[in-house]
Design a protein around this motif. Sequence first.
Motif, short mmCIF file in Angstrom:
data_model
loop_
_atom_site.label_atom_id
_atom_site.label_comp_id
_atom_site.label_asym_id
_atom_site.label_seq_id
_atom_site.Cartn_x
_atom_site.Cartn_y
_atom_site.Cartn_z
N VAL A 116 -10.00 30.66 -71.32
CA VAL A 116 -10.55 30.81 -69.90
C VAL A 116 -9.26 30.06 -68.92
CG1 VAL A 116 -12.39 30.50 -68.09
CG2 VAL A 116 -12.80 31.09 -70.50
N THR A 117 -8.87 30.43 -68.12
CA THR A 117 -7.86 29.78 -67.06
C THR A 117 -8.49 29.70 -65.80
OG1 THR A 117 -7.07 31.96 -66.12
CG2 THR A 117 -5.79 30.99 -67.96
N TYR A 118 -8.36 28.21 -65.08
CA TYR A 118 -8.96 28.06 -63.92
C TYR A 118 -7.88 27.85 -62.98
CZ TYR A 118 -12.93 27.26 -67.15
OH TYR A 118 -14.04 27.56 -67.90
N GLY A 119 -8.21 28.61 -61.67
CA GLY A 119 -7.03 28.63 -60.66
C GLY A 119 -7.44 27.52 -59.84
N ASP A 120 -8.44 27.56 -58.96
CA ASP A 120 -9.18 26.82 -57.89
C ASP A 120 -9.89 25.35 -58.77
OD1 ASP A 120 -8.46 28.66 -55.95
OD2 ASP A 120 -10.68 29.28 -55.97
N GLY A 121 -9.33 24.45 -58.22
CA GLY A 121 -9.59 23.20 -58.99
C GLY A 121 -8.97 22.88 -60.26
N GLY A 122 -8.18 23.74 -60.76
CA GLY A 122 -7.25 23.45 -61.73
C GLY A 122 -8.03 22.75 -62.92
N VAL A 123 -7.30 21.38 -63.34
CA VAL A 123 -7.64 20.71 -64.53
C VAL A 123 -9.03 20.21 -64.76
CG1 VAL A 123 -7.18 19.07 -66.37
CG2 VAL A 123 -5.27 20.07 -65.28
N ARG A 124 -9.52 19.82 -63.46
CA ARG A 124 -10.88 19.20 -63.18
C ARG A 124 -11.77 20.40 -63.26
NH1 ARG A 124 -8.65 15.76 -58.82
NH2 ARG A 124 -9.20 13.54 -59.39
N ALA A 125 -11.38 21.54 -62.73
CA ALA A 125 -12.46 22.61 -62.85
C ALA A 125 -12.76 22.82 -64.47
CB ALA A 125 -12.07 23.91 -62.27
N ALA A 126 -11.78 22.95 -65.14
CA ALA A 126 -11.84 23.28 -66.46
C ALA A 126 -12.59 21.96 -67.39
CB ALA A 126 -10.30 23.29 -67.09
N LEU A 127 -12.36 20.95 -67.00
CA LEU A 127 -13.10 19.92 -67.59
C LEU A 127 -14.56 19.85 -67.13
CD1 LEU A 127 -10.63 17.09 -67.37
CD2 LEU A 127 -11.44 17.82 -69.44
N SER A 128 -14.68 20.32 -65.87
CA SER A 128 -16.13 20.41 -65.45
C SER A 128 -16.85 21.42 -66.19
CB SER A 128 -16.10 20.90 -63.78
OG SER A 128 -17.33 21.01 -63.44
N ALA A 129 -16.21 22.91 -66.51
CA ALA A 129 -16.77 23.56 -67.07
C ALA A 129 -16.93 23.09 -68.58
CB ALA A 129 -15.61 24.83 -67.43
N LEU A 130 -16.10 22.39 -69.31
CA LEU A 130 -16.31 21.94 -70.70
C LEU A 130 -17.52 21.05 -70.64
CD1 LEU A 130 -15.29 21.02 -73.19
CD2 LEU A 130 -13.87 19.37 -72.47
N SER A 131 -17.64 20.10 -69.61
CA SER A 131 -18.79 19.25 -69.49
C SER A 131 -20.19 20.21 -69.32
CB SER A 131 -18.87 18.33 -68.44
OG SER A 131 -19.63 17.28 -68.28
N ALA A 132 -20.05 21.14 -68.59
CA ALA A 132 -21.31 21.81 -68.51
C ALA A 132 -21.50 23.01 -69.74
CB ALA A 132 -21.12 23.08 -67.12
N GLY A 133 -20.71 23.02 -70.62
CA GLY A 133 -20.87 23.96 -71.87
C GLY A 133 -20.31 25.36 -71.62
N GLU A 134 -19.45 25.71 -70.54
CA GLU A 134 -18.89 26.77 -70.35
C GLU A 134 -17.92 26.92 -70.94
OE1 GLU A 134 -18.61 26.90 -66.07
OE2 GLU A 134 -20.88 26.49 -65.83
N CYS A 135 -17.16 26.09 -71.60
CA CYS A 135 -16.03 26.22 -72.52
C CYS A 135 -16.19 25.21 -73.41
CB CYS A 135 -14.54 26.25 -71.88
SG CYS A 135 -13.99 24.67 -71.23
N ASP A 136 -15.31 25.29 -74.69
CA ASP A 136 -15.58 24.31 -75.79
C ASP A 136 -14.52 23.17 -75.72
OD1 ASP A 136 -17.82 25.46 -77.08
OD2 ASP A 136 -16.35 27.41 -77.40
N ALA A 137 -13.23 23.32 -75.15
CA ALA A 137 -12.02 22.45 -75.40
C ALA A 137 -11.30 22.52 -74.24
CB ALA A 137 -11.49 22.44 -76.69
N VAL A 138 -10.49 21.70 -73.92
CA VAL A 138 -9.47 21.67 -72.93
C VAL A 138 -8.22 21.25 -73.19
CG1 VAL A 138 -8.77 20.82 -70.60
CG2 VAL A 138 -11.16 21.60 -70.64
N LEU A 139 -7.12 21.91 -73.06
CA LEU A 139 -5.71 21.46 -73.22
C LEU A 139 -4.84 21.19 -71.76
CD1 LEU A 139 -4.71 24.44 -75.83
CD2 LEU A 139 -4.99 21.87 -76.41
N GLU A 140 -4.39 19.96 -71.76
CA GLU A 140 -3.43 19.65 -70.74
C GLU A 140 -2.50 18.53 -71.06
OE1 GLU A 140 -1.62 19.52 -67.49
OE2 GLU A 140 -2.90 21.19 -67.55
N LEU A 141 -1.33 18.33 -70.27
CA LEU A 141 -0.37 17.18 -70.43
C LEU A 141 -1.29 16.02 -70.58
CD1 LEU A 141 2.28 18.13 -67.84
CD2 LEU A 141 2.13 18.71 -70.36
N ALA A 142 -0.88 15.28 -71.78
CA ALA A 142 -1.59 14.02 -72.21
C ALA A 142 -1.83 13.12 -71.07
CB ALA A 142 -0.87 13.39 -73.16
N PRO A 143 -0.86 12.57 -70.17
CA PRO A 143 -1.36 11.70 -69.06
C PRO A 143 -2.48 12.40 -68.15
CG PRO A 143 0.96 12.05 -69.47
CD PRO A 143 0.46 12.90 -69.90
#
Length: 232
Positions: A133-160
Amino acid sequence: MDILRVGVIGGRPPLCDDGSGLDIDLMTAIAEKLGDSVEFVVAGSPGDVADGLASGALACAAGLAAAPERERAVAFAPPYLITGHALAVDTERHRDVGSVGDLRGLTLGVQAGGTAASLAGELVAQGRAGTVVTYGDGGVRAALSALSAGECDAVLELAPVLGALARQFDGVEVVETGLSTEHVGVAVAEHDQQLLSRIAVAQSELEADGTLQRLRRRWLGNPYSDQGLGVV
């Protein structure tokens, strides 16, 4: 004095977030070396920045990782940061997920247009993960928010970036790093070799006089361009 119009990707601390970060300080220092003033254009995704370079709306950009599909349209100065992708999960919900080897059938969240999306696509194609699942608006924060809400299972991003943002979400932890080797550099439109050369010289001078080491230590906790050479 010319105006250097620089694209940066917002919402990605410690690289660029709320008008500050490594990319902001780096490009400000490069513009000073060039004798130019700098105007920052904050984009929502790496793809938006790459499009701005290709269209001529941007003179250069920071925060892009070199990738084959990008290098057909943009050219990169030597990397100012060598890092890799990392994996974050909600460890309360997925206590058994400790690496990409545990992702079979699971959904990965990634920022749209980034190199993490390419890596996630490869994992799915190899049968090592379920869907992306790709997140445009909100980017990485949106992906992590979805992860926290149970809408996805893991997030990949640059380590820093993933390390900085994961701390903002209860129960979310980075469980694996070093999933790739990414060369993050200043980019220009492929045809603008003169500007590329000027930027490369300025960056080299900043490396030689210790400025870049100080900036990386400030924002990353590690002065080396290759973040694998020291402990962040």
